[in-house]
Design a protein around this motif. Structure first.
Motif, PDB file in Angstrom:
ATOM      1  N   LYS A  71       0.518  -1.467  -0.210  1.00  0.00           N
ATOM      2  CA  LYS A  71       0.480  -0.127  -0.002  1.00  0.00           C
ATOM      3  C   LYS A  71       0.828   1.380   0.322  1.00  0.00           C
ATOM      4  O   LYS A  71       2.041   1.342   0.715  1.00  0.00           O
ATOM      5  CB  LYS A  71      -0.754   0.086   1.073  1.00  0.00           C
ATOM      6  CG  LYS A  71      -1.823   0.849   1.092  1.00  0.00           C
ATOM      7  CD  LYS A  71      -3.292   0.508   2.164  1.00  0.00           C
ATOM      8  CE  LYS A  71      -4.334   1.832   2.130  1.00  0.00           C
ATOM      9  NZ  LYS A  71      -4.949   1.735   2.996  1.00  0.00           N
ATOM     10  N   ASN A  72       0.858   2.632  -0.952  1.00  0.00           N
ATOM     11  CA  ASN A  72       1.145   3.180  -1.033  1.00  0.00           C
ATOM     12  C   ASN A  72       2.774   3.427  -1.697  1.00  0.00           C
ATOM     13  O   ASN A  72       3.487   4.297  -1.366  1.00  0.00           O
ATOM     14  CB  ASN A  72       1.123   3.856   0.058  1.00  0.00           C
ATOM     15  CG  ASN A  72      -0.239   4.341   0.549  1.00  0.00           C
ATOM     16  OD1 ASN A  72      -1.496   4.881  -0.626  1.00  0.00           O
ATOM     17  ND2 ASN A  72      -0.746   4.472   1.715  1.00  0.00           N
TER      18      ASN A  72
ATOM     19  N   LYS B   4       7.956   4.176   7.488  1.00  0.00           N
ATOM     20  CA  LYS B   4       6.642   3.303   7.978  1.00  0.00           C
ATOM     21  C   LYS B   4       5.692   3.099   7.493  1.00  0.00           C
ATOM     22  O   LYS B   4       4.907   2.003   7.941  1.00  0.00           O
ATOM     23  CB  LYS B   4       6.104   4.795   8.896  1.00  0.00           C
ATOM     24  CG  LYS B   4       7.092   5.529   9.916  1.00  0.00           C
ATOM     25  CD  LYS B   4       5.671   7.108  10.093  1.00  0.00           C
ATOM     26  CE  LYS B   4       6.830   7.925  10.940  1.00  0.00           C
ATOM     27  NZ  LYS B   4       6.860   9.044  11.276  1.00  0.00           N
ATOM     28  N   LEU B   5       5.792   2.878   5.920  1.00  0.00           N
ATOM     29  CA  LEU B   5       4.589   2.313   5.150  1.00  0.00           C
ATOM     30  C   LEU B   5       5.081   1.235   4.488  1.00  0.00           C
ATOM     31  O   LEU B   5       4.693   0.094   5.066  1.00  0.00           O
ATOM     32  CB  LEU B   5       4.532   3.341   3.841  1.00  0.00           C
ATOM     33  CG  LEU B   5       4.040   5.130   4.228  1.00  0.00           C
ATOM     34  CD1 LEU B   5       4.069   5.273   2.778  1.00  0.00           C
ATOM     35  CD2 LEU B   5       2.690   4.299   4.359  1.00  0.00           C
TER      36      LEU B   5
ATOM     37  N   PHE C 252      -1.319  10.000   3.178  1.00  0.00           N
ATOM     38  CA  PHE C 252      -0.520   8.332   3.457  1.00  0.00           C
ATOM     39  C   PHE C 252      -0.334   8.118   5.314  1.00  0.00           C
ATOM     40  O   PHE C 252      -0.679   7.665   6.014  1.00  0.00           O
ATOM     41  CB  PHE C 252       0.349   8.495   3.294  1.00  0.00           C
ATOM     42  CG  PHE C 252       0.417   7.841   1.399  1.00  0.00           C
ATOM     43  CD1 PHE C 252      -0.765   7.956   0.713  1.00  0.00           C
ATOM     44  CD2 PHE C 252       1.856   7.879   0.408  1.00  0.00           C
ATOM     45  CE1 PHE C 252      -0.224   7.641  -0.927  1.00  0.00           C
ATOM     46  CE2 PHE C 252       2.064   8.401  -0.453  1.00  0.00           C
ATOM     47  CZ  PHE C 252       0.768   7.712  -0.921  1.00  0.00           C
ATOM     48  N   GLU C 253       0.188   9.815   5.670  1.00  0.00           N
ATOM     49  CA  GLU C 253      -0.235  10.096   7.327  1.00  0.00           C
ATOM     50  C   GLU C 253      -1.390   9.138   8.311  1.00  0.00           C
ATOM     51  O   GLU C 253      -0.868   9.121   9.289  1.00  0.00           O
ATOM     52  CB  GLU C 253       0.110  11.302   7.494  1.00  0.00           C
ATOM     53  CG  GLU C 253       2.204  11.048   7.164  1.00  0.00           C
ATOM     54  CD  GLU C 253       2.690  12.460   7.147  1.00  0.00           C
ATOM     55  OE1 GLU C 253       4.139  12.585   7.949  1.00  0.00           O
ATOM     56  OE2 GLU C 253       1.828  13.937   7.418  1.00  0.00           O
TER      57      GLU C 253
ATOM     58  N   LEU D 216      -1.727   5.958   8.260  1.00  0.00           N
ATOM     59  CA  LEU D 216      -1.135   5.131   8.948  1.00  0.00           C
ATOM     60  C   LEU D 216      -1.772   5.877  10.661  1.00  0.00           C
ATOM     61  O   LEU D 216      -1.526   4.085  11.321  1.00  0.00           O
ATOM     62  CB  LEU D 216       0.068   5.659   9.010  1.00  0.00           C
ATOM     63  CG  LEU D 216       1.054   5.398   8.089  1.00  0.00           C
ATOM     64  CD1 LEU D 216       2.255   6.238   7.653  1.00  0.00           C
ATOM     65  CD2 LEU D 216       1.564   3.471   8.206  1.00  0.00           C
TER      66      LEU D 216
END
Length: 415
Positions: free
Chosen positions: A231-232, A347-348, A408-409, A412
């Motif tokens: 994802k992303n 993180k992703l 995206f953040e 998360l």
């Protein structure tokens, strides 16, 4: 995002920072005079671009493999392989100084210009290629840092990694200027780079613990399609590509610009890159530390990218004042943007795929470096100082694309 039972153990960051510093110090010793060395061995601006492209070209092959291996076999073993490869590449590089400058091929082309292929020139190609093939150290080091750092601290710790990089570029070029003044010329800086790389091997063996608490026991093939389906991640890889494309247009064009327009010597070049690196240390230290407490990774990437793009515009003037003003903007923009992007992609990626994602991110940066380094040589030959406008446009595109990272953040935080 953390796997159960796989929380990062408190491992000292200093050995990793020291290894990163050693690697950049080695290359920083050679960078100021590499363009002069290429010309002495028969090359021109185009050949300089191709030699620069050898490292990322072979890193494109090696980095994804080494990154995934580090997920399976542990970061320390793979870091040892990459550091040993760098040591061997500098030994090969030194052989060029002891090889007669015999002509193999003369080229007079309307596209590639006039140059000769000599044996020492071929040795430089081989040295940079071998270093690139084992050059997964950046990807593995980034994965190592993600292993040992909680998500809330990653931006600041990636900033520390960038500081160690820039300290290498502060000391390296300055030291190169001093060492090259001896009767042995550029040979001593290259010898110093080899010895420094040997020190890096020793640090890894003696002082760097394994970072992973949950090494993947059974290797699962993680190909390019698997990575981009995360994802992303594919969007972030596009941003990686564009950033390195802009950077490498600059890194190829600027030394040529400094010689032809600014009339700089090796010492002048060393001073400029040292000043730039000092400012980067300031930005990625106290400034980034404060900014990361107030702004998210995505917001810092947005702010940093627009500042970074603007710096290239000032370089077009060929004026000394604006050249150093550009350095201030480069330090501020890159210092805020780059650690933030590294933090977000780590993180992703998640813990299980950290090495694989970092490896393919290095491949995208390598692909962009190949295009940028070669394209930059051609571009400067045609546009001269206006080639910096092209670099600016590329980074401004990154600025526009960075706004999507805000979502995206948000995702998360919701996971």
């Amino acid at each position: 995002m953390e796997q159960k039972g796989c929380k990062p153990e408190k491992v000292r960051l200093f050995p990793l920072l020291l290894i990163n510093f050693i690697n950049t110090l080695g290359f920083g010793l050679v960078l100021p005079f590499l363009v002069f060395l290429v010309e002495r061995f028969g090359g021109n601006a185009i050949v300089y671009g191709f030699i620069g492209a050898m490292y990322p070209a072979f890193q494109l092959i090696g980095a994804p493999i080494l990154g995934r291996w580090s997920d399976v076999h542990g970061r320390k073993k793979i870091l040892f392989i990459t550091q040993a490869g760098t040591l061997l590449s500098w030994i090969i590089f030194m052989l060029a100084f002891f090889t007669p400058v015999d002509t193999i091929l003369e080229v007079d082309s309307p596209i590639f210009g006039v140059f000769i292929i000599t044996i020492p020139l071929l040795i430089l190609f081989i040295a940079r290629s071998f270093d690139g093939l084992t050059g997964g150290n950046v990807a593995v080091a980034n994965a190592y840092l993600a292993d040992i750092t909680e998500e809330k601290d990653r931006n600041r710790n990636f900033g520390k990694m960038s500081i160690s990089t820039n300290l290498g570029f502060i000391i390296g070029p300055a030291l190169a200027g001093l060492l090259s003044l001896t009767i042995y010329g550029e040979l001593i800086p290259v010898l110093a780079a080899a010895l420094i790389s040997l020190a890096g091997v020793i640090v890894i063996v003696r002082y760097l613990p394994e970072s992973q608490q949950c090494i993947i026991k059974k290797e699962k093939k993680m190909g390019f399609r698997d990575v981009i389906e995360l994802k992303n991640i594919s969007y972030m890889l596009v941003i990686y590509f564009l950033i390195f494309l802009g950077f490498n247009v600059f890194y190829t064009a600027f030394p040529l610009h400094a010689i032809e327009i600014l009339n700089w010597s090796i010492a002048d070049m060393g001073i400029y890159f040292s000043v730039l690196s000092i400012m980067m240390v300031i930005v990625q230290g106290p400034i980034l530390s404060r900014a990361s407490r107030k702004y998210s990774d995505a917001r810092l990437a947005i702010i940093g990218s627009v500042i970074l793009g603007t710096n290239f515009i000032f370089l077009v003037t060929g004026d000394m004042f604006f050249t150093y003003l550009a350095a201030v903007l480069f330090a501020l923009g890159n210092g805020l943007m780059w650690p933030s992007l590294l933090s977000l992609i780590s993180k992703l990626a998640g813990r299980e795929h950290q090495g694989a994602v970092q490896g393919f991110a290095s491949s995208f940066s390598s692909l962009a470096s190949i295009v940028g380094l070669i394209f930059g040589g051609f571009l400067y030959g045609v546009l001269k100082g206006m080639s910096f406008v092209v670099a600016a446009v590329i980074v401004y595109v990154v600025f526009l694309l960075s706004f999507r990272m805000l979502s995206f953040e948000k995702e998360l935080k919701e996971e």
